[in-house]
Structures are given as C-alpha cells and as structure tokens.
Design a protein around this motif. Structure first.
Motif, PDB file in Angstrom:
ATOM      1  N   MET A  22       0.829  -1.204   0.000  1.00  0.00           N
ATOM      2  CA  MET A  22       0.000   0.000   0.000  1.00  0.00           C
ATOM      3  C   MET A  22       0.871   1.265   0.000  1.00  0.00           C
ATOM      4  SD  MET A  22      -3.015  -1.055  -0.425  1.00  0.00           S
ATOM      5  CE  MET A  22      -3.942   0.452  -0.218  1.00  0.00           C
ATOM      6  N   LEU A  23       2.000   1.220   0.689  1.00  0.00           N
ATOM      7  CA  LEU A  23       2.912   2.365   0.671  1.00  0.00           C
ATOM      8  C   LEU A  23       3.501   2.561  -0.727  1.00  0.00           C
ATOM      9  CD1 LEU A  23       4.790   2.026   4.089  1.00  0.00           C
ATOM     10  CD2 LEU A  23       3.059   3.738   3.454  1.00  0.00           C
ATOM     11  N   TRP A  26       0.789   4.111  -2.831  1.00  0.00           N
ATOM     12  CA  TRP A  26       0.634   5.517  -2.474  1.00  0.00           C
ATOM     13  C   TRP A  26       1.763   6.355  -3.070  1.00  0.00           C
ATOM     14  CZ3 TRP A  26      -3.011   8.612  -1.245  1.00  0.00           C
ATOM     15  CH2 TRP A  26      -2.718   9.881  -0.734  1.00  0.00           C
ATOM     16  N   GLU A  27       2.982   5.850  -3.002  1.00  0.00           N
ATOM     17  CA  GLU A  27       4.128   6.577  -3.554  1.00  0.00           C
ATOM     18  C   GLU A  27       3.972   6.770  -5.068  1.00  0.00           C
ATOM     19  OE1 GLU A  27       8.796   5.632  -4.282  1.00  0.00           O
ATOM     20  OE2 GLU A  27       8.043   5.255  -2.249  1.00  0.00           O
ATOM     21  N   PHE A  29       1.173   6.670  -6.805  1.00  0.00           N
ATOM     22  CA  PHE A  29       0.017   7.528  -7.029  1.00  0.00           C
ATOM     23  C   PHE A  29       0.388   8.996  -6.829  1.00  0.00           C
ATOM     24  CE2 PHE A  29      -3.440   9.804  -4.763  1.00  0.00           C
ATOM     25  CZ  PHE A  29      -4.261  10.037  -5.860  1.00  0.00           C
ATOM     26  N   THR A  30       1.025   9.316  -5.709  1.00  0.00           N
ATOM     27  CA  THR A  30       1.347  10.719  -5.448  1.00  0.00           C
ATOM     28  C   THR A  30       2.369  11.252  -6.440  1.00  0.00           C
ATOM     29  OG1 THR A  30       2.946  10.093  -3.729  1.00  0.00           O
ATOM     30  CG2 THR A  30       0.722  10.676  -3.001  1.00  0.00           C
ATOM     31  N   TRP A  61       1.923   1.198 -10.132  1.00  0.00           N
ATOM     32  CA  TRP A  61       1.107   1.400  -8.934  1.00  0.00           C
ATOM     33  C   TRP A  61      -0.344   1.036  -9.205  1.00  0.00           C
ATOM     34  CZ3 TRP A  61      -3.067   4.635  -8.507  1.00  0.00           C
ATOM     35  CH2 TRP A  61      -3.201   5.655  -9.455  1.00  0.00           C
ATOM     36  N   TYR A  65      -2.519  -1.761  -7.328  1.00  0.00           N
ATOM     37  CA  TYR A  65      -3.793  -1.392  -6.697  1.00  0.00           C
ATOM     38  C   TYR A  65      -4.917  -2.307  -7.175  1.00  0.00           C
ATOM     39  CZ  TYR A  65      -7.591   1.541  -4.930  1.00  0.00           C
ATOM     40  OH  TYR A  65      -8.707   1.999  -4.275  1.00  0.00           O
TER      41      TYR A  65
END
Length: 143
Positions: A22-23, A26-27, A29-30, A61, A65
């Motif tokens: 998940m990290l 998130w990385e 995605f951002t 990512w 996901y």
C-alpha cells in the motif's frame, strides 16, 4: 480495514507485506498526481492524472492497486471473487447488502464469479471508461 477483512493480526507477515504494498501504491500515485509537490492532490491534478493515463499500459502502482482490490475481495484465496465474497467485503465498507448484490450482478454479467482477468477489465472500466453503463462502474457499489 483490509487487515480486519482478512483477519490478520498486527504481527502477521501478510499484514506487513500488505502495508508495504500500500505504501508503494501511495508513492506511485502521489508521484503521478501531485505535480506541484504540495502534498495534496487537487481536483485538477486528479483529472489531469487520469486523463494522461493509458489504460492499455497501466502504471505499476495501478497494477498493484488493481491486484490488491481483487485480493481483498477474493476472501477464500481461490483466484475468483464470487457473489458471497463480494457482498461480504462490501458489507464491511457499509455498502447495503441489496446494493452489493445488485452491483455483483452487473459486474459479473450473470456469471457466478469474477476472475482476475475479468476484474482487471472492470477496474479499467471504472477508472477509464466514459460509458456510464460500463459494468466496471459498479466496482464499489451501484451508486
């Protein structure tokens, strides 16, 4: 919430692996969305990110996901999501049972289960399709 659905306690390796995944998501995605690096995703950044994406070659990512979403719903771990699993998971996210049942019917096209390949197409429908009637629009419920 994912750990609760899967029944993992804090020390389980699966929970720790899921947390790392998940990290990473998130990385990715951002990095894709937060173009001004202010730590926030504006609606303009959100739209620009999805507009720029190529559904035929999803970013890493996004692939992760999609797989995570599938694995959350494949409660039994048998490689398919059946209606009971779909409803069970969506109830934990406060989706009404009738809505979850209806969403699964629309997603599965009347089949008793959804394979990962089916799910990946539905994921792409949800995030990329302009068709309001695309089955993937029901990935997270009917509304």
């Amino acid at each position: 919430m994912v750990a609760k659905i899967q029944g993992w306690n804090e020390d389980e390796l699966e929970r720790k692996a899921a947390h790392r995944t998940m990290l990473q998501i998130w990385e990715g995605f951002t990095k894709a969305a937060d173009k001004d690096s202010d730590g926030k995703i504006s609606s303009d950044e959100w739209i620009a990110m999805w507009t720029a994406q190529d559904k035929n070659s999803m970013a890493e990512w996004q692939k992760q996901y999609c797989k995570v979403l599938f694995n959350i719903q494949d409660v039994s771990g048998d490689g398919v999501v059946n209606g009971d699993e779909f409803v069970q998971v969506h109830l934990k996210f406060d989706i009404p049972k009738d809505e979850a049942i209806e969403a699964f019917k629309k997603l599965s096209g009347g089949k008793s289960s959804i394979t990962y390949e089916d799910f990946e197409k539905l994921y792409q429908d949800y995030f990329y399709s302009d068709d309001v009637n695309a089955p993937g629009n029901h990935l997270f419920g009917t509304n």
